[in-house]
Motif scaffolding. Structure first.
Motif, PDB file in Angstrom:
ATOM      1  N   UNK A 135       0.854  -1.189   0.000  1.00  0.00           N
ATOM      2  CA  UNK A 135       0.000   0.000   0.000  1.00  0.00           C
ATOM      3  C   UNK A 135       0.889   1.238   0.000  1.00  0.00           C
ATOM      4  N   UNK A 136       0.544   2.194  -0.847  1.00  0.00           N
ATOM      5  CA  UNK A 136       1.343   3.422  -0.988  1.00  0.00           C
ATOM      6  C   UNK A 136       0.364   4.594  -1.027  1.00  0.00           C
ATOM      7  N   UNK A 137       0.182   5.250   0.119  1.00  0.00           N
ATOM      8  CA  UNK A 137      -0.918   6.193   0.249  1.00  0.00           C
ATOM      9  C   UNK A 137      -0.494   7.513   0.867  1.00  0.00           C
ATOM     10  N   UNK A 138      -1.097   8.589   0.365  1.00  0.00           N
ATOM     11  CA  UNK A 138      -0.962   9.890   1.003  1.00  0.00           C
ATOM     12  C   UNK A 138      -1.967  10.077   2.127  1.00  0.00           C
ATOM     13  N   UNK A 139      -2.938   9.184   2.219  1.00  0.00           N
ATOM     14  CA  UNK A 139      -3.985   9.293   3.221  1.00  0.00           C
ATOM     15  C   UNK A 139      -3.626   8.593   4.517  1.00  0.00           C
ATOM     16  N   UNK A 156       3.166   1.623   3.151  1.00  0.00           N
ATOM     17  CA  UNK A 156       3.977   2.833   3.265  1.00  0.00           C
ATOM     18  C   UNK A 156       3.038   4.020   3.105  1.00  0.00           C
ATOM     19  N   UNK A 157       3.081   4.933   4.059  1.00  0.00           N
ATOM     20  CA  UNK A 157       2.215   6.106   3.988  1.00  0.00           C
ATOM     21  C   UNK A 157       3.036   7.376   4.059  1.00  0.00           C
ATOM     22  N   UNK A 158       2.449   8.452   3.559  1.00  0.00           N
ATOM     23  CA  UNK A 158       3.104   9.755   3.675  1.00  0.00           C
ATOM     24  C   UNK A 158       3.320  10.110   5.140  1.00  0.00           C
ATOM     25  N   UNK A 159       2.354   9.739   5.972  1.00  0.00           N
ATOM     26  CA  UNK A 159       2.455  10.029   7.401  1.00  0.00           C
ATOM     27  C   UNK A 159       3.662   9.331   8.027  1.00  0.00           C
TER      28      UNK A 159
END
Length: 247
Positions: A135-139, A156-159
């Protein structure tokens, strides 16, 4: 005219998939709307003065804009910004700041209740049996709380990383989490700029999930595939058998 360069993708070179979440596996705004409503109901019961402020769109918008401006360096961290906005509303209303965390948890729990697109689970099941899926998310959705974590090798997230798509570093982190090189990854997402432009610059193969049939408006470098749904994308694998969810 819809752009679909189907001969350009090389399925045999794909050793992992990175996958956007919001508006790729589920529509995000209905989810956010329900989460906002749950938060408002909780505030009405536990912080009524804050609820009155929050019910005024112009007040809530102004508070959020002020928080975003003050914390521009945290633009990638939606949970932080949401919590800070709740805290600011509580302070403005003169109510206890200790209510911010439980209020946020109400919002966040509802934010994980999503309505998957009908193609999401069949595609996830198909890919996760063949390749590592990251998973590759900005949310700030959590695939485990959503209930689909079993299909993901990593998330992996932006957070968590501190940078958001289209920053090349988040795509590199996705490939690293899958244990492959960037050129061995197929990235799938709905956002033409954040997902497609970013992943193309990173050297990935890219599938644009273009459910609404938008025109490409980001120059001559285009995604390898432009597909209307995940069934159409899975069909490029020779062994794919379409298994639709029960109705």
């Amino acid at each position: 005219m819809r752009y679909s360069p189907t001969t350009m993708i090389a399925i045999s070179r794909i050793k992992a998939i990175t996958l956007d979440l919001d508006d790729t596996l589920w529509p995000v705004w209905p989810t956010i709307g329900r989460a906002e409503a749950a938060l408002q109901a909780w505030l009405s019961k536990n912080a009524p003065a804050t609820a009155l402020l929050s019910a005024q769109p112009e007040v809530k918008t102004a508070v959020r804009a002020e928080i975003n401006a003050r914390h521009a360096d945290r633009a990638h961290d939606l949970s932080f910004l949401r919590l800070a906005s709740i805290r600011a509303l509580l302070q403005k209303a003169g109510e206890s700041l200790h209510l911010a965390e439980p209020a946020f948890e109400v919002f966040f729990a509802e934010r994980q209740r999503v309505d998957l697109f009908e193609d999401a689970l069949p595609a996830l099941a198909f890919w996760s049996q063949r390749l590592p899926v990251v998973a590759l998310s900005n949310g700030n959705a959590d695939v485990h709380r959503v209930g689909i974590g079993q299909h993901f090798h990593a998330s992996v997230s932006a957070q968590s990383l501190g940078v958001a798509k289209p920053d090349l570093r988040i795509f590199a982190a996705g490939a690293q989490a899958a244990g492959v090189q960037l050129h061995e990854v197929l990235h799938i997402g709905d956002d033409a700029h954040a997902d497609c432009v970013g992943a193309l610059a990173a050297g990935m193969q890219v599938a644009w999930l273009n459910r609404e049939g938008h025109d490409w408006a980001h120059g001559d470098t285009r995604p390898h595939l432009d597909v209307k749904d995940l069934h159409a994308l899975c069909a490029f694998w020779p062994d794919y058998k379409l298994i639709r969810r029960p109705t």
